[in-house]
Design an enzyme around this catalytic site. Structure first.
Site, PDB file in Angstrom:
ATOM      1  N   HIS A 173       3.371   6.501  -7.032  1.00 24.16           N
ATOM      2  CA  HIS A 173       2.637   7.674  -7.523  1.00 24.16           C
ATOM      3  C   HIS A 173       3.543   8.911  -7.454  1.00 24.16           C
ATOM      4  O   HIS A 173       3.524   9.767  -8.330  1.00 24.16           O
ATOM      5  CB  HIS A 173       1.399   7.845  -6.631  1.00 24.16           C
ATOM      6  CG  HIS A 173       0.306   8.686  -7.220  1.00 24.16           C
ATOM      7  ND1 HIS A 173      -0.766   9.107  -6.473  1.00 24.16           N
ATOM      8  CD2 HIS A 173       0.103   9.180  -8.456  1.00 24.16           C
ATOM      9  CE1 HIS A 173      -1.574   9.833  -7.237  1.00 24.16           C
ATOM     10  NE2 HIS A 173      -1.069   9.893  -8.454  1.00 24.16           N
ATOM     11  N   HIS A 185       0.828  -1.206   0.000  1.00 21.25           N
ATOM     12  CA  HIS A 185       0.000   0.000   0.000  1.00 21.25           C
ATOM     13  C   HIS A 185       0.868   1.265   0.000  1.00 21.25           C
ATOM     14  O   HIS A 185       0.726   2.127  -0.865  1.00 21.25           O
ATOM     15  CB  HIS A 185      -0.927  -0.010   1.224  1.00 21.25           C
ATOM     16  CG  HIS A 185      -1.782   1.209   1.364  1.00 21.25           C
ATOM     17  ND1 HIS A 185      -3.101   1.228   0.973  1.00 21.25           N
ATOM     18  CD2 HIS A 185      -1.503   2.461   1.808  1.00 21.25           C
ATOM     19  CE1 HIS A 185      -3.596   2.442   1.192  1.00 21.25           C
ATOM     20  NE2 HIS A 185      -2.646   3.206   1.689  1.00 21.25           N
ATOM     21  N   GLU A 186       1.753   1.357   0.977  1.00 17.20           N
ATOM     22  CA  GLU A 186       2.570   2.571   1.088  1.00 17.20           C
ATOM     23  C   GLU A 186       3.511   2.707  -0.109  1.00 17.20           C
ATOM     24  O   GLU A 186       3.786   3.823  -0.566  1.00 17.20           O
ATOM     25  CB  GLU A 186       3.353   2.580   2.406  1.00 17.20           C
ATOM     26  CG  GLU A 186       2.471   2.558   3.666  1.00 17.20           C
ATOM     27  CD  GLU A 186       1.400   3.631   3.687  1.00 17.20           C
ATOM     28  OE1 GLU A 186       1.582   4.684   3.046  1.00 17.20           O
ATOM     29  OE2 GLU A 186       0.353   3.405   4.328  1.00 17.20           O
TER      30      GLU A 186
HETATM   31 ZN   LIG Z   1      -2.773   5.236   1.939  1.00 12.63          ZN
END
Ligand SMILES: [Zn+2]
Length: 709
Positions: A499, A492-493
């Site tokens: 991004h 997730h991180e």
């Molecule tokens: Zn997040």
């Protein structure tokens, strides 16, 4: 696992100042922030930065930025995109440099001095940004560029619109009379928000359930009972026990409390915490807050507060956010009811007809007997370094062509922090990424991503991103074995970091993760999917001693348990998110509402009034929407999750995890920051509007809907 917003939010959320702070040193050119760092990628020179350097650099940074802004606003040349918008994008570089590092350190490696300093700097920074936004001469120039935007190319036009809208949303277009009305409303809103927070804090503390007979705590572990005795002691209730309230409706102790009467008392203590008609009652405050925000929205030209709040989000209108959820209600309700039916069978043996305070208890009974998952058994297959290199990095290589090399020569702020240089598919060095995985006493809870240096073509900056988690640090010489939840958190991180690192944008305001609130959790949640992709999973999930792959039977059990309880979790979330929309879609001329009547009617209207699954937060203790930054925005978590699963299904429909598909996602989403409307950006990638169907399947909700038909 939420992502912490950049430094301003971090500073504003910081501890209040107490005591006097040390005399700041004067700013000089020897301050390590005075010039861009000469380290690779302008990485912060942690070997030279001392606690005393932050305040002079940040204060000088504010002074310099105001001077830069005054120069832009006072330019005698006619306003152009270059001399106004681009010039503004170049301001504040010293401030950003220092505040990014300060924000990161006060979250991940803080101390008392830095906490105090945070309290000193937060109000100064808030006033600093207000001053820029209230600059009338600057707004006149921004408006002139905006009015002539037809002559700009699409990218510049979008940025000019963004600048203009940000000023307008702050009230720049109002008459002087309306501006002072807005200021008065803002002032009252700020007062009521603080009032709500203070009342709720006191109500939650006072609402803890006091137990006088230890037998009422049957089922709790020795450690939990000791903690309850300790909580009582802190309240000077020696010899008793206290179950303190968590912020949500359901309480952690409900899972193990065998005494049904205690479960019922605890549940009632929770849902009525802020409705006792005493000084801690929040209802009058939120009745006025809802009314006031509707009035504010009307002043700014919107029919409701939700319309105002969502206008600059991907959802754009309350109707779209509401429809996302109401479309899901039948399937979610069916799943919740099937979960209830399974539990009722177990409860019947205890002669119990399920009530809301029984849900967590019987849910755990069913979970244990049906899935029998043993954390210790699973962890042996998740060794941190292997998960990172053979899982997280492996997936980023297969999808985006990235490779990674550890750098031990770049200074770090704490010895556990690791630094990796990131190389693009053509071998070109493109970014730095820091990993700070282990729990420390001087680190905030949870996990997050942010940057030290934001990617920007205009400023010639390459990304320097970091991830922070709170995994248990192993004893010296022992491997770090982590849970499946921790594995998902790593993916997730790292999705946020991708991004940030794959951003290929010119202007800093719209680079990297600077997207809307309902889009920013999309790339991160999307990246979670690769943790369970079979080729990736097989590559990293190996026994830490033998290197043997995880047995297929265990893999299947983990997978099966994955959607267990999604009916309850999704329904309680949706009920709260619809309640949020109900409050903020009230028009300005609606009379003040009775909180409890309004809440009951709203849940009924949206067909989420199921007594066994109350909303995750009732109105009277819904801190996100009254005191936090999520007024009319609680839907955003689910909105991002829909994009996550819908985008993943695009991959499924187009050959899965290929380099070609990854490149397309990179080109159309990850590299683009907020350079156009998020909705249009997503539609271009997907070829249509997002569909909720993949999320329903992933959460095991679609099958439940079919069963019912
Ligand atoms: Zn997040």
């Amino acid at each position: 696992m939420s992502r912490h917003r950049p430094f301003v939010a971090a500073l504003l959320l910081g501890a209040a100042a107490c005591g006097k702070s040390d005399q700041p040193m004067a700013f000089s050119q020897s301050n390590p922030f005075a010039q861009p760092s000469t380290l690779p990628f302008q990485a912060p020179p942690f070997d030279k930065i001392h606690d005393g350097d932050y305040q002079p650099a940040i204060e000088e940074g504010m002074r310099v930025q105001l001077a830069e802004v005054a120069k832009v606003a006072g330019d005698s040349a006619p306003p152009t995109f270059e001399n106004t918008i681009v010039a503004m994008e170049k301001t504040g570089q010293l401030l950003t440099r220092a505040a990014n590092v300060f924000g990161a350190i006060t979250q991940a490696n803080t101390n008392d001095d830095l906490q105090k300093l945070q309290g000193v700097l937060a109000p100064k920074l808030a006033a600093h940004y207000d001053e820029i936004h209230m600059n009338a001469a600057l707004f006149a120039r921004v408006k002139a560029v905006y009015d002539a935007r037809a002559s700009l190319d699409a990218g510049k036009r979008f940025l000019a619109e963004r600048y203009y809208k940000d000023f307008v949303r702050a009230g720049a277009l109002l008459s002087d009379t309306d501006k002072s009305r807005l200021r008065a409303l803002n002032e009252e809103e700020s007062k009521l928000t603080t009032d709500f927070q203070n009342r709720l804090l006191a109500a939650t503390k006072a609402g803890g359930l006091v137990i006088t007979d230890k037998a009422e705590l049957d089922g709790l572990s020795g450690g939990e009972i000791a903690a309850a005795a300790d909580a009582a002691k802190q309240r000077k209730l020696d010899g008793k026990w206290v179950l303190p309230l968590q912020n949500t409706t359901q309480q952690p102790a409900q899972v193990s409390l065998g005494n049904r009467a205690t479960r019922e008392k605890l549940f009632n203590a929770s849902i009525n915490r802020a409705e006792h008609g005493d000084a801690n009652d929040t209802r009058a405050t939120i009745e006025r807050l809802a009314e006031l925000r509707a009035q504010k929205a009307k002043l700014l030209g919107y029919p409701t507060y939700s319309a105002y709040s969502l206008a600059d989000q991907m959802a754009k209108t309350p109707e779209r956010a509401i429809k996302l959820m109401t479309d899901m209600v039948p399937a979610v309700m069916a799943k919740a009811k099937s979960e209830a039916a399974a539990m009722q069978k177990v409860a019947a043996k205890d002669h119990v007809t399920l009530a809301p305070w029984d849900w967590q208890y019987y849910s755990e009974q069913v979970r244990k007997s049906a899935y029998a998952l043993d954390d210790a058994e699973i962890k042996q297959y998740f060794e941190l370094d292997r998960v990172l290199k053979d899982g997280v990095f492996f997936a980023a290589n297969k999808l985006y062509g990235l490779t990674f090399k550890e750098r031990t020569d770049i200074p770090v702020y704490q010895p556990d922090v690791r630094v990796f240089e990131v190389f693009d598919a053509d071998g070109k060095s493109m970014a730095l990424w820091y990993a700070d995985y282990f729990k420390r006493d001087n680190k905030s809870g949870g996990a997050w991503e942010d940057n030290f240096v934001l990617q920007s073509g205009l400023l010639g900056q390459h990304p320097v991103a970091f991830n922070v988690c709170n995994f248990t640090k192993p004893a010296p010489g022992q491997p770090a074995l982590i849970s499946h939840d921790d594995v998902v958190a790593m993916f997730h991180e790292f999705g946020h970091a991708l991004h940030e690192m794959l951003s290929n944008v010119k202007y800093p305001l719209i680079a990297g993760t600077s997207t809307t609130r309902d889009f920013v959790e999309f790339p991160s949640q999307f990246n979670e999917h690769w943790a369970d992709e079979p080729t990736v999973f097989a590559n990293y999930a190996r026994h830490y001693k033998t290197g043997a792959p995880m047995p297929a039977e265990l893999v299947a059990r983990i997978k099966k348990a994955g959607t267990y309880g999604e009916g309850y979790a999704t329904l309680e979330y949706i009920a709260a998110a619809l309640l949020d929309q109900a409050w903020y879609t009230l028009p300005a001329d609606a009379p003040q509402q009775d909180v409890d009547k309004f809440e009951a009617a709203a849940l009924k209207r949206f067909k989420v009034d199921y007594a066994l699954v109350p909303p995750r937060y009732r109105s009277s203790y819904f801190a996100h929407i009254w005191g936090g930054g999520y007024s009319a925005g609680y839907y955003a978590y689910l909105w991002s999750a829909v994009l996550r699963d819908d985008a993943f299904y695009w991959f499924k429909e187009h050959g899965g995890m290929t380099r070609e598909n990854g490149q397309r996602f990179r080109d159309m989403i990850l590299s683009r920051g907020a350079t156009e409307d998020m909705d249009a950006m997503y539609r271009a990638f997907r070829g249509r509007d997002p569909s909720v169907e993949p999320l329903l399947i992933e959460r095991g909700l679609k099958a439940a809907a079919k069963d019912k038909k």
